[in-house]
Scaffold this active site. Sequence first.
Site, short mmCIF file in Angstrom:
data_model
loop_
_atom_site.label_atom_id
_atom_site.label_comp_id
_atom_site.label_asym_id
_atom_site.label_seq_id
_atom_site.Cartn_x
_atom_site.Cartn_y
_atom_site.Cartn_z
N ALA A 224 0.87 -1.29 0.16
CA ALA A 224 0.12 -0.01 0.13
C ALA A 224 0.87 1.10 -0.03
CB ALA A 224 -0.97 0.06 1.27
N ARG A 225 1.24 1.68 1.19
CA ARG A 225 2.05 2.99 1.17
C ARG A 225 2.97 2.46 2.36
NH1 ARG A 225 1.34 4.17 -3.15
NH2 ARG A 225 0.32 6.07 -3.80
N GLU A 254 10.75 6.77 -0.17
CA GLU A 254 11.18 6.12 -1.30
C GLU A 254 11.83 7.05 -2.10
OE1 GLU A 254 7.43 4.56 -3.32
OE2 GLU A 254 7.19 3.30 -1.65
N HIS A 272 8.77 -0.68 -5.14
CA HIS A 272 7.42 -0.05 -5.44
C HIS A 272 6.86 -0.29 -7.12
CE1 HIS A 272 4.27 3.55 -4.32
NE2 HIS A 272 3.75 2.74 -5.45
C1 8YV Z 1 2.34 3.14 -8.88
C2 8YV Z 1 0.80 3.80 -6.91
O1 8YV Z 1 3.60 2.59 -8.92
O2 8YV Z 1 -1.29 3.52 -7.58
C3 8YV Z 1 -0.72 4.06 -6.84
O3 8YV Z 1 -0.84 4.90 -5.90
O4 8YV Z 1 1.54 4.09 -6.27
C4 8YV Z 1 1.44 2.78 -7.88
O5 8YV Z 1 0.49 2.06 -8.55
C5 8YV Z 1 2.39 4.53 -9.42
O6 8YV Z 1 1.33 5.39 -9.31
C6 8YV Z 1 3.35 5.05 -10.59
O7 8YV Z 1 4.29 5.80 -10.20
#
Ligand code: 8YV
Length: 309
Positions: A224-225, A254, A272
């Site tokens: 997730a985060r 990150e 990620h």
């Molecule tokens: C992607 C994400 O790696 O959906 C998200 O919020 O963090 C990830 O799916 C990202 O958006 C691409 O940078």
Amino acid sequence: MKPHLLLIEPMMPAVEKALDESYVVHRWQKDELPKDAPIRAIATGGGTGVPRAVMDALPALEIIAINGIGTDAVDLVEASRRGIAVTVTRDVLTDDVADLAMALMLASMRDLLPGDRLVRDNLWGKQVLPLARKVSGARVGIVGMGQVGQAIGKRAQAFSMQVSYFSRRNLDLPAFPFVSSLPALAEQSDILVVAASGGAQSRNLVDRKVIDALGPDGLLVNVARGTVVDEQALVSALQEGRLGRAALDVFTDEPNVPDALKTMPNVVLQPHRASATIETRQAMGRLVLDNLTAHFAGSPLLTPVTPLF
Ligand code: 8YV
């Protein structure tokens, strides 16, 4: 006249080419505020978002198209105040994120990386690996039961796992029992999978108490985060043997990952990459392009962030 667009995070070449065809694209140089260009649109990643200083430097900004589902790195309140539209790439990345959660679970519990290393180092027949842990039938707790959490739950059930979840409220899901306390969910789980949105409301939700409840035989998976887990508490628990394993795709700061995690054999790390497949990044890119096109044509946005807009 083509509208000016600021591209904060690179996208796949075909998508960038399509952006170049319709917009005057300014590729963001970190630490440099874009000046003097009448930028009306931003395209960015979910984890990267838009630094507030960049938003503030763009008085003509009308739309932020996020190539992802996370909105935690965009100031939505400020966007709403200024009438800036925000879009995400809902739905199209759910499967990939759930797939990676399963891959991390399997890689960690079955010791895939130590096994791979042993073969590559020509130690097969000379060294014996400790037995791994069984995945099928394990008890899984899911933290955050949105689309991604439910997709992980379905996959886990196909592995005959017993799935329960914790979220801000009971979602009355017929297939998945709700547990109202996160430490209680961790206590009754072999594997805890974090699938909750980032942001202030979930910061350090998985804290020392939760990690200790998961315990020395437990696995923590995070797709997730990084901010949802207290990273310091996680590192100490792994170092002190209070947590068994961790498999992580996301981190607090990150691309910086605590050095301690990189040396632990019971930790699986990914940069990620949960949505980073050709198929899904194509679909995400399409949505970014289509949302931008709709905005500049005055048509309804395909996947706006709600309920702010
Ligand atoms: C992607 C994400 O790696 O959906 C998200 O919020 O963090 C990830 O799916 C990202 O958006 C691409 O940078």
